[in-house]
Design a protein around this motif. Structure first.
Motif, PDB file in Angstrom:
ATOM      1  N   HIS A  93      -8.726   4.365  -1.047  1.00 54.57           N
ATOM      2  CA  HIS A  93      -8.602   3.542   0.154  1.00 54.57           C
ATOM      3  C   HIS A  93      -9.936   3.473   0.892  1.00 54.57           C
ATOM      4  O   HIS A  93     -10.366   2.402   1.319  1.00 54.57           O
ATOM      5  CB  HIS A  93      -7.538   4.116   1.083  1.00 54.57           C
TER       6      HIS A  93
ATOM      7  N   GLU B 194       1.889   7.604   7.795  1.00 55.73           N
ATOM      8  CA  GLU B 194       2.011   6.224   7.338  1.00 55.73           C
ATOM      9  C   GLU B 194       2.470   5.325   8.492  1.00 55.73           C
ATOM     10  O   GLU B 194       3.328   5.696   9.277  1.00 55.73           O
ATOM     11  CB  GLU B 194       3.048   6.106   6.228  1.00 55.73           C
TER      12      GLU B 194
ATOM     13  N   ARG C 111       2.619   1.751  -3.319  1.00 57.38           N
ATOM     14  CA  ARG C 111       1.670   2.165  -4.358  1.00 57.38           C
ATOM     15  C   ARG C 111       1.270   3.631  -4.203  1.00 57.38           C
ATOM     16  O   ARG C 111       1.080   4.338  -5.199  1.00 57.38           O
ATOM     17  CB  ARG C 111       0.433   1.271  -4.314  1.00 57.38           C
ATOM     18  N   VAL C 112       1.153   4.108  -2.973  1.00 57.80           N
ATOM     19  CA  VAL C 112       0.845   5.531  -2.747  1.00 57.80           C
ATOM     20  C   VAL C 112       1.969   6.398  -3.308  1.00 57.80           C
ATOM     21  O   VAL C 112       1.715   7.407  -3.986  1.00 57.80           O
ATOM     22  CB  VAL C 112       0.619   5.813  -1.253  1.00 57.80           C
TER      23      VAL C 112
ATOM     24  N   VAL D 284      -7.225   9.449   1.108  1.00 58.67           N
ATOM     25  CA  VAL D 284      -7.105   8.815  -0.213  1.00 58.67           C
ATOM     26  C   VAL D 284      -8.453   8.176  -0.527  1.00 58.67           C
ATOM     27  O   VAL D 284      -8.815   7.163   0.090  1.00 58.67           O
ATOM     28  CB  VAL D 284      -5.995   7.742  -0.213  1.00 58.67           C
TER      29      VAL D 284
ATOM     30  N   CYS E 122      -2.946  11.331  -5.396  1.00 62.36           N
ATOM     31  CA  CYS E 122      -4.054  10.402  -5.124  1.00 62.36           C
ATOM     32  C   CYS E 122      -4.841  10.800  -3.882  1.00 62.36           C
ATOM     33  O   CYS E 122      -5.747  10.077  -3.459  1.00 62.36           O
ATOM     34  CB  CYS E 122      -3.521   8.981  -4.979  1.00 62.36           C
ATOM     35  N   ILE E 123      -4.539  11.954  -3.285  1.00 61.33           N
ATOM     36  CA  ILE E 123      -5.202  12.400  -2.063  1.00 61.33           C
ATOM     37  C   ILE E 123      -6.199  13.510  -2.376  1.00 61.33           C
ATOM     38  O   ILE E 123      -5.895  14.432  -3.140  1.00 61.33           O
ATOM     39  CB  ILE E 123      -4.177  12.924  -1.038  1.00 61.33           C
TER      40      ILE E 123
ATOM     41  N   TYR F 116      -3.090   1.886   7.724  1.00 60.15           N
ATOM     42  CA  TYR F 116      -1.972   2.496   7.000  1.00 60.15           C
ATOM     43  C   TYR F 116      -1.777   3.956   7.400  1.00 60.15           C
ATOM     44  O   TYR F 116      -0.656   4.427   7.563  1.00 60.15           O
ATOM     45  CB  TYR F 116      -2.218   2.362   5.496  1.00 60.15           C
TER      46      TYR F 116
ATOM     47  N   ILE G  69       0.835  -1.197   0.000  1.00 63.50           N
ATOM     48  CA  ILE G  69       0.000   0.000   0.000  1.00 63.50           C
ATOM     49  C   ILE G  69       0.873   1.251   0.000  1.00 63.50           C
ATOM     50  O   ILE G  69       0.647   2.193  -0.766  1.00 63.50           O
ATOM     51  CB  ILE G  69      -0.951   0.001   1.218  1.00 63.50           C
TER      52      ILE G  69
ATOM     53  N   ASN H 243       1.796   6.307  -7.133  1.00 66.92           N
ATOM     54  CA  ASN H 243       0.657   7.081  -7.643  1.00 66.92           C
ATOM     55  C   ASN H 243       0.876   8.578  -7.481  1.00 66.92           C
ATOM     56  O   ASN H 243       0.513   9.364  -8.364  1.00 66.92           O
ATOM     57  CB  ASN H 243      -0.632   6.656  -6.933  1.00 66.92           C
ATOM     58  N   GLN H 244       1.437   8.990  -6.338  1.00 67.82           N
ATOM     59  CA  GLN H 244       1.689  10.417  -6.135  1.00 67.82           C
ATOM     60  C   GLN H 244       2.596  10.974  -7.225  1.00 67.82           C
ATOM     61  O   GLN H 244       2.321  12.020  -7.813  1.00 67.82           O
ATOM     62  CB  GLN H 244       2.318  10.657  -4.763  1.00 67.82           C
TER      63      GLN H 244
ATOM     64  N   TYR I 104      -5.745  -1.096   5.045  1.00 67.87           N
ATOM     65  CA  TYR I 104      -5.927   0.243   4.488  1.00 67.87           C
ATOM     66  C   TYR I 104      -6.239   1.244   5.593  1.00 67.87           C
ATOM     67  O   TYR I 104      -5.728   2.377   5.588  1.00 67.87           O
ATOM     68  CB  TYR I 104      -7.057   0.248   3.455  1.00 67.87           C
TER      69      TYR I 104
END
Length: 414
Positions: free
Chosen positions: A238, A352, A161-162, A235, A184-185, A324, A158, A165-166, A321
């Motif tokens: 999530h 995190e 991947r964040v 996110v 992604c936020i 996290y 997770i 994606n960011q 999730y």
């Protein structure tokens, strides 16, 4: 063959080196500030080329601690090879300066890695099934070790991947799903909107399988803000994942319990935002591969659809999730009535929560069961992850996590 051996030795050396560093957990606010104010593509490149290697190396070291029989499962070995390949690709940028060509190549590499890892959850789940089928009826008890590893492995995934994606959403030319998103936020995520989106998609599946579905009632409480809707920094994907899985479980439970009655009662979801936390309560089952539904067959599924139930990973992953960003997902059972699920999310200062490879973690893989540290098992001790008489299958995966303090450049002292 000799060339392959040399490459493997080189990778092992790099993994050993980077696994000695702690991952650097980022706060939600840091991610938002970097994406909207302070960050540049160059600084993102310089952070990620090290941080991704650290996060990959930490979890790759834990692969070596798993039972050999599990490591050798075809699907598990495949996932391990994906991680090794991704690690190798990122090391190619270790000594490069971030000029335009390097930045473009880095973005392409991150996109390739994200695509390569898109089937990790399903492939690892298949590996667990393969091992359990292979040792069915035998006395070996690897459940605790594997559950501990899966909690950490999927949390690590997770976090990676964040980061991917960011970077790709901010600098890779991809468009966010919402104009307000920062990567992604969503700094103003409408909780009720995500609830309804998750409910609508779960309802579509429910009606396909059962030809009916319960309605939805949302009750919102926001005592500290004068606002028409409840919004938080989060996110959305999530939150959607958690709510979609809980909606599927709630719908299935309600429909099957009331299938012979003239009316199906609605699902009730209560949302309450406090000063520190947001709680979402869903009327409402944990452990990997636990499910009350039969395993779905591909021939029984619509093209492009997900099964309503059957794999047993939805709720455990949803809990990860939630955890996290320092939240949680808990279940409360009332005998003869049913079960409630509550999602807790931090409203501010969320950071995190990442697994760290160290001696404490490695000890969790040394024995099949834990020594009892309570006089007798009880729902209270089990619910909090404490070991019980005989060890059982209690997961203690989060009891060894630290707050991740310490700079990434500082070597860990075990």
């Amino acid at each position: 063959m000799r060339i392959t051996r040399v490459i493997c030795q080189k990778v092992a050396t790099y993994v050993e080196r980077y696994s000695k560093y702690n991952p650097s957990p980022l706060s939600m606010q840091t991610l938002l500030d970097f994406g909207s104010k302070t960050g540049t593509e160059e600084s993102s490149f310089e952070f990620l080329r090290d941080e991704l290697l650290v996060r990959l190396a930490n979890i790759m070291k834990e692969f070596n601690l798993l039972p050999v029989s599990f490591q050798q499962r075809g699907s598990v070995a495949m996932v391990r090879n994906w991680y090794q390949q991704s690690f190798i690709e990122i090391t190619e940028f270790e000594k490069h300066n971030p000029d335009r060509d390097i930045l473009e190549k880095f973005t392409e590499t991150l996109n390739k890695i994200r695509l390569r890892h898109s089937k990790v959850v399903e492939t690892m789940a298949k590996g667990v099934m393969e091992m359990r089928d292979a040792f069915e009826g035998e006395s070996r008890n690897y459940d605790q070790q594997i559950t501990y590893f899966l909690d950490r492995f999927y949390t690590n995934r997770i976090g990676i991947r964040v980061l991917l994606n960011q970077h790709l959403l901010l600098y890779g030319g991809e468009l966010a799903h919402h104009p307000q998103h920062i990567g992604c936020i969503n700094p103003s995520c409408d909780v009720e909107e995500v609830i309804r989106d998750a409910y609508d998609n779960a309802r579509f599946l429910c009606e396909h399988y059962y030809m009916c579905s319960p309605d939805l009632i949302i009750e919102s409480y926001n005592p500290y803000e004068k606002a028409d809707s409840i919004r938080i920094e989060y996110v959305p994907s999530h939150l959607y994942h958690m709510l979609f899985e809980l909606s599927k479980n709630a719908m299935r439970a309600v429909v099957e319990r009331h299938e012979n009655k003239p009316e199906i009662p609605p699902i009730k979801i209560a949302v309450c935002k406090g000063k520190e936390d947001l709680a979402i309560k869903v009327e409402q089952l944990f452990g990997y591969m636990f499910t009350t539904a039969p395993q779905p067959q591909p021939s029984h599924m619509m093209e492009g659809s997900a099964p309503l139930a059957g794999y047993g990973y939805g709720l455990p992953l949803s809990r990860l999730y939630a955890r996290y960003f320092q939240g949680d997902l808990v279940l409360y059972s009332m005998e003869g009535y049913g079960m409630d699920a509550i999602i807790y999310l931090k409203v501010k200062d969320a950071m995190e929560c990442l697994p760290i490879y160290n001696k404490t973690a490695s000890k969790m893989y040394e024995t099949d069961t834990s020594a009892p540290d309570w006089s007798s098992p009880s729902p209270w001790t089990q619910a909090r992850g404490y070991s019980t008489i005989g060890g059982g299958n209690v997961s203690r995966g989060y009891s060894t996590l630290t707050d991740g303090q310490g700079a990434r450049r500082t070597l860990r002292h075990n």
